[in-house]
Design an enzyme around this catalytic site. Sequence first.
Site: not given
Length: 369
Positions: A263, A214, A189, A291, A239, A161, A163, A135
């Site tokens: 998670k 996400e 994400d 994570g 998420d 991934k 952001k 990530s």
Amino acid sequence: MKIDKVIIQTLQMPLKFAFETSLGKLVEKDFLLIRLYADGVVGYGESVAMPYPIYNEETTGTVLHMLEKFLIPALMGRSIEHPDEVSQLFAFVRGNRMAKAALEGAVWDAYCKQKGISLARELGGTQSEIAVGVSLGIEPTVDKLLEKIDGYVRAGYKKIKVKIKKGWDIEVIRTIREEFGYDLPLMADANSAYSLDDIDHLQQLDPFKLMMIEQPLGHDDIIDHAKLQAQLSTPICLDESILSAEDARKAVELDACRVVNIKIGRVGGISEAKKVHDVCAAAGIPVWCGGMLEAGVGRAHNIAITSLSHFTIAGDTSASNRYWHEDIIAPEVILSRPGMLAVPEGAGIGYELNEKVIAKHVVAERIFE
């Protein structure tokens, strides 16, 4: 299994690099390490809460308060036949899922050590290795992001991934695709950075064939995600919205998502995480393990849950040296081969604590007995 004593240590550890999302930037992680003593064994748990209430409403401070005032007293001196009982014992406390998960994780570890079985096997895990990705936060420049992606691609990580937020999304994704092509397993994400007013904008991501986007909308939303999914060809992954197996059931029924990120801390523990996995497996919805910048104990719990059969997408549980100069466990989590982590076969989480590293970073300790 009778709970005799609990020790909580507060640690502060610097990250190897600043990690920035649409929610903010972290350069240090403060977290709680839990040691639970029961019938001659010690189980380990870790709180994944952030120092500030930016991901959810919990913080390291609120987790410590809930543990001290409510959750540890509910367990202390009790005999536990199976860790699944813990969530029922904690049912009188609303929310505070990360606090519950931290203590429940230590119970699971102690229980498995008593049985002499690995946590993964006790959970019904079927995979001896798990695929992992990375990530990547919001970087100062696109070139810096491309440089990091190149390094992780060369290291064999199975998913990238990135952001995103408004102003750091369409052109960033376009540049990644131009640089690395469409065979790169790539997802974005958003951490709730958008609203339904941004449908036209988010549709511009569809041509890039992302694995998923996400949590584009509100952290507590399911309904509007269903409206958005109907307008996107890119799968939505939920998420923050999924706090329980019931939430997962509702999201699946409404077609609010086509992937779920599990998670352990967010859903309140390993027992509930397994239930979310089972709901999604029955519905044919793929899952993966996200994570929370975990240190070694939390990372070990993630590896165990990811060994379950329906974790078919590479998760965020990368090697220890991805985030930390040194980890609190021995041995540290390392890649068994490019993009893969071996699932430990030893009893419990399969790792021991590195007391020398812990001693460097402990800032407080509380003992309950």
